[in-house]
Design a protein around this motif. Structure first.
Motif, PDB file in Angstrom:
ATOM      1  N   ASN A   1       0.854  -1.260  -0.023  1.00 10.57           N
ATOM      2  CA  ASN A   1       0.090  -0.017   0.008  1.00 10.57           C
ATOM      3  C   ASN A   1       0.954   1.387  -0.045  1.00 10.57           C
ATOM      4  N   GLY A   2       2.102   1.027  -0.002  1.00  8.24           N
ATOM      5  CA  GLY A   2       2.993   2.100   0.076  1.00  8.24           C
ATOM      6  C   GLY A   2       4.580   1.700  -0.299  1.00  8.24           C
ATOM      7  N   PRO A   3       5.440   2.825  -0.283  1.00  4.99           N
ATOM      8  CA  PRO A   3       6.889   2.409  -0.625  1.00  4.99           C
ATOM      9  C   PRO A   3       7.332   1.356   0.269  1.00  4.99           C
ATOM     10  N   THR A   4       7.175   1.272   1.557  1.00  4.27           N
ATOM     11  CA  THR A   4       7.644   0.355   2.484  1.00  4.27           C
ATOM     12  C   THR A   4       6.708  -0.633   2.901  1.00  4.27           C
ATOM     13  N   GLY A   5       5.408  -0.912   2.691  1.00  2.98           N
ATOM     14  CA  GLY A   5       4.749  -1.687   3.332  1.00  2.98           C
ATOM     15  C   GLY A   5       4.636  -2.878   2.446  1.00  2.98           C
ATOM     16  N   PHE A   6       4.489  -3.957   2.914  1.00  2.00           N
ATOM     17  CA  PHE A   6       4.508  -5.334   2.080  1.00  2.00           C
ATOM     18  C   PHE A   6       3.547  -6.526   2.907  1.00  2.00           C
ATOM     19  N   SER A   7       2.607  -7.105   2.061  1.00  2.00           N
ATOM     20  CA  SER A   7       2.042  -8.350   2.720  1.00  2.00           C
ATOM     21  C   SER A   7       1.656  -9.114   1.719  1.00  2.00           C
ATOM     22  N   THR A   8       1.840 -10.488   2.236  1.00  2.00           N
ATOM     23  CA  THR A   8       1.398 -11.495   1.497  1.00  2.00           C
ATOM     24  C   THR A   8      -0.243 -11.853   1.329  1.00  2.00           C
ATOM     25  N   SER A   9      -0.792 -12.346  -0.005  1.00  2.00           N
ATOM     26  CA  SER A   9      -2.100 -12.759   0.168  1.00  2.00           C
ATOM     27  C   SER A   9      -2.635 -13.459   1.429  1.00  2.00           C
ATOM     28  N   ARG A  10      -1.922 -14.353   1.970  1.00  2.00           N
ATOM     29  CA  ARG A  10      -2.265 -15.200   3.242  1.00  2.00           C
ATOM     30  C   ARG A  10      -2.283 -13.704   4.425  1.00  2.00           C
ATOM     31  N   ASP A  11      -1.581 -13.007   4.317  1.00  2.00           N
ATOM     32  CA  ASP A  11      -1.598 -11.967   5.652  1.00  2.00           C
ATOM     33  C   ASP A  11      -2.571 -11.251   5.532  1.00  2.00           C
ATOM     34  N   ILE A  12      -3.095 -10.917   4.271  1.00  2.04           N
ATOM     35  CA  ILE A  12      -4.347 -10.011   4.017  1.00  2.04           C
ATOM     36  C   ILE A  12      -5.749 -10.977   4.296  1.00  2.04           C
ATOM     37  N   LEU A  13      -5.615 -12.051   3.794  1.00  2.00           N
ATOM     38  CA  LEU A  13      -6.714 -13.023   4.161  1.00  2.00           C
ATOM     39  C   LEU A  13      -6.905 -13.241   5.550  1.00  2.00           C
ATOM     40  N   MET A  14      -5.981 -13.765   6.497  1.00  2.00           N
ATOM     41  CA  MET A  14      -5.681 -14.076   7.744  1.00  2.00           C
ATOM     42  C   MET A  14      -6.174 -12.612   8.556  1.00  2.00           C
ATOM     43  N   ASP A  15      -5.452 -11.544   8.445  1.00  2.00           N
ATOM     44  CA  ASP A  15      -5.896 -10.504   9.205  1.00  2.00           C
ATOM     45  C   ASP A  15      -7.234  -9.885   8.941  1.00  2.00           C
ATOM     46  N   SER A  16      -7.867 -10.283   7.884  1.00  2.00           N
ATOM     47  CA  SER A  16      -9.205  -9.554   7.658  1.00  2.00           C
ATOM     48  C   SER A  16     -10.218 -10.754   7.841  1.00  2.00           C
ATOM     49  N   MET A  17      -9.916 -11.647   8.382  1.00  2.00           N
ATOM     50  CA  MET A  17     -10.802 -12.619   8.777  1.00  2.00           C
ATOM     51  C   MET A  17     -12.225 -12.375   9.302  1.00  2.00           C
ATOM     52  N   PHE A  18     -11.882 -11.679  10.334  1.00  3.86           N
ATOM     53  CA  PHE A  18     -13.275 -11.121  11.185  1.00  3.86           C
ATOM     54  C   PHE A  18     -14.028 -10.062  10.268  1.00  3.86           C
ATOM     55  N   TYR A  19     -13.387  -9.133   9.601  1.00  6.83           N
ATOM     56  CA  TYR A  19     -14.353  -8.408   8.706  1.00  6.83           C
ATOM     57  C   TYR A  19     -14.983  -9.392   7.854  1.00  6.83           C
ATOM     58  N   LEU A  20     -14.442 -10.112   6.915  1.00  3.53           N
ATOM     59  CA  LEU A  20     -14.787 -11.076   6.173  1.00  3.53           C
ATOM     60  C   LEU A  20     -16.283 -11.846   6.687  1.00  3.53           C
ATOM     61  N   ALA A  21     -16.010 -12.324   7.766  1.00  2.61           N
ATOM     62  CA  ALA A  21     -17.042 -13.332   8.333  1.00  2.61           C
ATOM     63  C   ALA A  21     -18.035 -12.400   8.694  1.00  2.61           C
ATOM     64  N   GLY A  22     -17.926 -11.417   9.264  1.00 10.41           N
ATOM     65  CA  GLY A  22     -18.987 -10.365   9.458  1.00 10.41           C
ATOM     66  C   GLY A  22     -19.821  -9.776   8.475  1.00 10.41           C
ATOM     67  N   ILE A  23     -19.176  -9.468   7.084  1.00 14.38           N
ATOM     68  CA  ILE A  23     -19.498  -9.356   6.114  1.00 14.38           C
ATOM     69  C   ILE A  23     -20.406 -10.168   5.559  1.00 14.38           C
ATOM     70  N   GLY A  24     -19.961 -11.324   5.767  1.00 14.89           N
ATOM     71  CA  GLY A  24     -20.775 -12.664   4.999  1.00 14.89           C
ATOM     72  C   GLY A  24     -21.953 -12.814   5.863  1.00 14.89           C
ATOM     73  N   VAL A  25     -21.782 -12.859   7.229  1.00 16.71           N
ATOM     74  CA  VAL A  25     -23.010 -12.842   7.989  1.00 16.71           C
ATOM     75  C   VAL A  25     -24.000 -11.894   7.856  1.00 16.71           C
ATOM     76  N   LEU A  26     -23.573 -10.652   7.854  1.00  7.84           N
ATOM     77  CA  LEU A  26     -24.630  -9.438   7.800  1.00  7.84           C
ATOM     78  C   LEU A  26     -25.345  -9.257   6.545  1.00  7.84           C
ATOM     79  N   GLY A  27     -24.439  -9.662   5.436  1.00  6.33           N
ATOM     80  CA  GLY A  27     -24.875  -9.547   4.005  1.00  6.33           C
ATOM     81  C   GLY A  27     -26.010 -10.782   3.773  1.00  6.33           C
ATOM     82  N   PHE A  28     -25.738 -11.896   4.324  1.00  9.78           N
ATOM     83  CA  PHE A  28     -26.581 -13.096   4.173  1.00  9.78           C
ATOM     84  C   PHE A  28     -27.771 -12.604   4.970  1.00  9.78           C
ATOM     85  N   LEU A  29     -27.786 -11.996   6.307  1.00 10.81           N
ATOM     86  CA  LEU A  29     -29.177 -11.777   6.984  1.00 10.81           C
ATOM     87  C   LEU A  29     -29.776 -10.552   5.931  1.00 10.81           C
TER      88      LEU A  29
END
Length: 328
Positions: A99-127
């Protein structure tokens, strides 16, 4: 139902749909603001080392350290898959995102770190989706058409099938819910059971000694939180490769060793990152049993055992009663 009541019901369902829709939108917006995925760009870094992390109760996870501008390995670990850990070596390029000149993340980092968000979005979206469907079906014209269709299906089903006993339906439904809970708990405890099996398995492991070159501890007195004690160890596997693992240990083991000591370990012969400390004492076992993580896994397995026992006990009693009735 009067038109006014129908109108009120329709407005109520629409309000609930909008409520869950706004929650879904808000959480999605917060997620995109937190991780700013829209501005991420592909980026590659040079692998400095492969590092495994091994907890007391779960199989290993895999990470890399990347080379910093001065040539030294980064302190931060970046998550990778087991396949990548087997294929990557020092000096290889690893693909990720920045996201910047010094930042770095693997795709697995993004997935694991955002798991709470993705689970919440999935549940609320389903409701929100379910409420939207219910709102549409509450529209008088659509509701009448759906009721006619449902009545036709009911009549057709009634002709083909006799009416079942209501108590039996409730009984089967109850066991169905219990079975779903058992499967869910087994899924959550599967990694724990796999690690336990590998721990007690007397074959398929290689014994060696690892050098401790770093230690870390985080002692907490908060409720429902376990303290952390780790050794960073290195050893050579059967193929002569140097393996580096951050290993969780008990309080007793942590007190017995220090930097520079040789730690007796065994590892899965097919996966050198799956490390176990040899010579586990009764005190080590007792300390591991007193952790909150162990309590959670033990509770899930206890519930599963009780439900399975109750199911088979109910089946045996049902068969016994049936034999008694048949004998009469």
């Amino acid at each position: 139902m009067s038109q006014m009541e129908t109108f009120k019901e329709l407005i109520g369902m629409a309000a609930i749909t909008i409520f869950f829709g706004l929650l879904t939108w808000g959480l999605t917006s917060s997620y995109l603001e937190e991780y700013d995925l829209m501005s991420t760009e592909p980026k590659s870094e040079t692998v400095a080392s492969i590092v495994g992390t091994k907890s007391l109760f779960r199989p290993p996870a895999y990470n890399v350290k990347i080379e910093q501008p001065d040539g030294t390995p980064s302190e931060e670990l970046y998550r990778i898959s087991k396949k990548q850990a087997e294929e990557l070596t020092r000096g290889d390029e690893i693909e990720g995102y920045a996201n910047g000149p010094t930042g770095f993340s693997t795709s697995r980092d993004i997935l694991m770190d955002s798991m709470f968000y993705l689970a919440g979005i999935g549940v609320l979206g389903f409701l929100a989706f379910c409420c939207l469907v219910a709102t549409i079906l509450s529209i008088p014209a659509i509701e009448q058409a759906e009721q006619k269709s449902a009545y036709k299906r009911y009549v057709k089903k009634k002709r083909k099938k006799r009416k079942k006993n209501r108590n039996k339906k409730q009984h089967d439904t109850g066991w169905g819910i219990a079975g779903a809970i058992v499967l869910f708990f087994m899924f959550l405890a599967s990694r724990f059971l796999l690690n336990l099996f590998r721990k007690v398995m007397p074959f398929g492991k290689t014994e060696t000694e690892a050098t401790i070159f770093d230690t870390y501890s985080y002692i907490t007195y908060r409720k429902h939180e376990d303290s952390i004690r780790e050794f960073t160890v290195a050893f050579d596997d059967q193929d002569g490769n140097t393996i580096q693992v951050i290993k969780d240990v008990t309080r007793n083991t942590f007190a017995d060793y220090d930097i520079g000591d040789r730690l007796p370990i065994s590892y899965d012969s097919t996966n050198p990152y799956d490390v176990f400390v040899r010579g586990t004492s009764i005190q080590d076992t007792f300390q591991a049993l007193l952790t909150w993580e162990m309590l959670v896994y033990g509770s899930m397995l206890a519930v599963n055992g009780f439900v399975i026992w109750a199911y088979y006990d109910s089946r045996l009693k049902g068969k016994w009663k049936k034999r008694q009735v048949d004998a009469r």
